[in-house]
Design a protein around this motif. Structure first.
Motif, short mmCIF file in Angstrom:
data_model
loop_
_atom_site.label_atom_id
_atom_site.label_comp_id
_atom_site.label_asym_id
_atom_site.label_seq_id
_atom_site.Cartn_x
_atom_site.Cartn_y
_atom_site.Cartn_z
N ASP A 30 66.36 64.12 11.50
CA ASP A 30 66.80 62.74 11.77
C ASP A 30 65.80 61.72 11.23
OD1 ASP A 30 69.06 63.68 13.00
OD2 ASP A 30 68.26 63.48 15.04
N ASP A 31 64.50 62.01 11.35
CA ASP A 31 63.51 61.03 10.90
C ASP A 31 63.34 61.02 9.38
OD1 ASP A 31 62.17 63.42 10.56
OD2 ASP A 31 60.31 62.76 11.52
N ALA A 32 64.11 61.88 8.68
CA ALA A 32 64.09 61.87 7.21
C ALA A 32 65.20 61.00 6.64
CB ALA A 32 64.20 63.29 6.67
N VAL A 33 65.96 60.34 7.51
CA VAL A 33 67.03 59.43 7.09
C VAL A 33 66.74 58.06 7.69
CG1 VAL A 33 69.50 58.95 7.09
CG2 VAL A 33 68.70 61.32 7.02
N VAL A 34 66.52 57.07 6.83
CA VAL A 34 66.21 55.71 7.28
C VAL A 34 67.25 54.76 6.72
CG1 VAL A 34 64.51 53.85 7.27
CG2 VAL A 34 63.75 56.23 7.39
N GLU A 35 67.75 53.87 7.55
CA GLU A 35 68.83 52.97 7.17
C GLU A 35 68.31 51.68 6.55
OE1 GLU A 35 72.29 50.40 9.51
OE2 GLU A 35 71.75 52.39 10.25
N GLY A 36 68.95 51.27 5.43
CA GLY A 36 68.66 50.00 4.80
C GLY A 36 69.91 49.15 4.79
N ASP A 37 69.98 48.17 3.89
CA ASP A 37 71.13 47.26 3.88
C ASP A 37 71.91 47.30 2.57
OD1 ASP A 37 69.44 46.02 2.12
OD2 ASP A 37 69.36 44.11 3.19
N PHE A 38 71.71 48.34 1.75
CA PHE A 38 72.34 48.50 0.44
C PHE A 38 71.81 47.50 -0.57
CE2 PHE A 38 76.49 51.04 1.34
CZ PHE A 38 75.84 52.21 0.96
N GLY A 39 70.71 46.81 -0.27
CA GLY A 39 70.09 45.89 -1.20
C GLY A 39 68.70 46.37 -1.61
#
Length: 356
Positions: free
Chosen positions: A217-226
């Motif tokens: 889980d900590d290997a996936v970080v969410e951004g904003d597509f920018g």
């Protein structure tokens, strides 16, 4: 008594009820037609011919609704749609929602009121069921009056559209990185409620699972597509998982941000960390090193969506499926422990585009 009442009584969509009672070139199955006719009779519904004729009068305008026209992903799709519209003597009215769902609904209603000939919905599909249902009702009302719609990656909307194999693309990226020898891989993802993000991540996860490689889980970080969101997400990812040898960014703008964050952290791409994007925007071949990515034919996708708006009415729910291709450039290489490289020395690579 309205047509909506008839549709509700018959248990069908508003668009289906309209087609059943006002037959044209778009056909409805005999069983459904009989069901709607029975409901109309039971409710003593009488169609308003002059009102229907007015509602079906169409202009030469086609509306196109995107999230942000400044985003090269959406501008490339818009360019393809506009090319087809020009060939048919139509004018495209382009509107950006900036991911405001209420604004997207408002735009569809305004285009309906202006009797636009068609609407192309290019904003990403969402997992938020309530909004999808609201949008589906607005689209159905527009189509019931003779309007035509086509959407991108929105199979659950009930209209015609273009669907991209984002899951297959994510799987191909996973297989590429695994084939190079990477097992400590992180992901810079987009907003979790977007179906595009969900499918790309799901395909990538399947490739890793098939190989027995874990994606914590900590290997996936969410951004904003920018780009800036990608840089911030990558910085957090590097801090959480400093042992990573590869990062998959779920679009090219975020991948560009990853390159910025890795450079700031003193990591060399691809000697220390490989980076892969998705979409193959122009920025992908302008970066240093040039970006490995999964290419989508964005202008062709836009062209196909516009052709669906102008399609034969006999196929009101046609889905056009599109597959992309992996493009391998200089931002990916085997990890240091596989290649035997020291991990800090920048090397020159002369690998040709499109070859591993």
């Amino acid at each position: 008594m309205t047509l909506s009442d008839v549709a509700r009584h018959a248990g069908v969509s508003l668009a289906t009820a309209s087609r059943a009672l006002n037959p044209g070139s778009r056909t409805v199955a005999d069983g459904l037609r009989a069901k709607v006719a029975t409901a109309a009779a039971e409710l003593s519904y009488v169609s308003n011919g002059p009102a229907q004729a007015l509602a079906r009068a169409r202009t030469s305008i086609v509306g196109m609704i995107v999230h942000d026209v400044q985003d090269p992903y959406f501008s490339a799709i818009a360019a393809g749609s506009m090319r087809v519209a020009r060939e048919h003597g139509l004018m495209v009215m382009l509107a950006s929602t900036f991911r405001d769902q209420d604004l997207e609904l408002d735009y569809v209603e305004r285009l309906r009121a202006q009797r636009a000939r068609g609407i192309v919905l290019v904003g990403s599909s969402t997992t938020q069921r309530r909004f999808t249902e609201r949008l589906g009702l607005v689209v159905a009302a527009y189509e019931a009056e003779g309007g035509r719609t086509a959407s991108l990656n929105r199979e659950n909307l009930g209209s015609a559209g273009v669907v991209v194999d984002n899951k297959g693309g994510g799987r191909d990226v996973g297989r590429l990185l695994l084939g190079l020898g990477h097992h400590r891989i992180g992901v810079v993802a987009g907003p979790r409620h977007l179906v595009t993000n969900k499918h790309r991540l799901a395909g990538f996860g399947l490739a890793l699972a098939d190989a027995g490689v874990e994606l914590p889980d900590d290997a996936v970080v969410e951004g904003d597509f920018g780009r800036e969101g990608g840089a911030e997400a990558a910085a957090r990812l590097i801090e959480q998982r400093p042992d990573l040898t590869a990062i998959f960014a779920l679009n090219d703008l975020m991948a560009r941000g990853c390159l910025m964050a890795l450079s700031s952290a003193g990591r060399v791409v691809p000697d220390d960390v490989s980076v892969v994007g998705f979409d193959d925007l122009p920025v992908a071949s302008d970066t240093a090193p040039r970006l490995t990515t999964f290419r989508l034919p964005l202008e062709e996708i836009g062209a196909r969506a516009m052709r669906l708006v102008l399609r034969d009415e006999a196929e009101p729910r046609h889905i056009d499926r599109v597959r992309g291709e992996l493009v391998v450039r200089e931002s990916t290489a085997p990890p240091p422990h596989v290649s035997g490289r020291g991990g800090r020395s920048r090397r020159r690579t002369d690998r040709r585009e499109g070859t591993p």
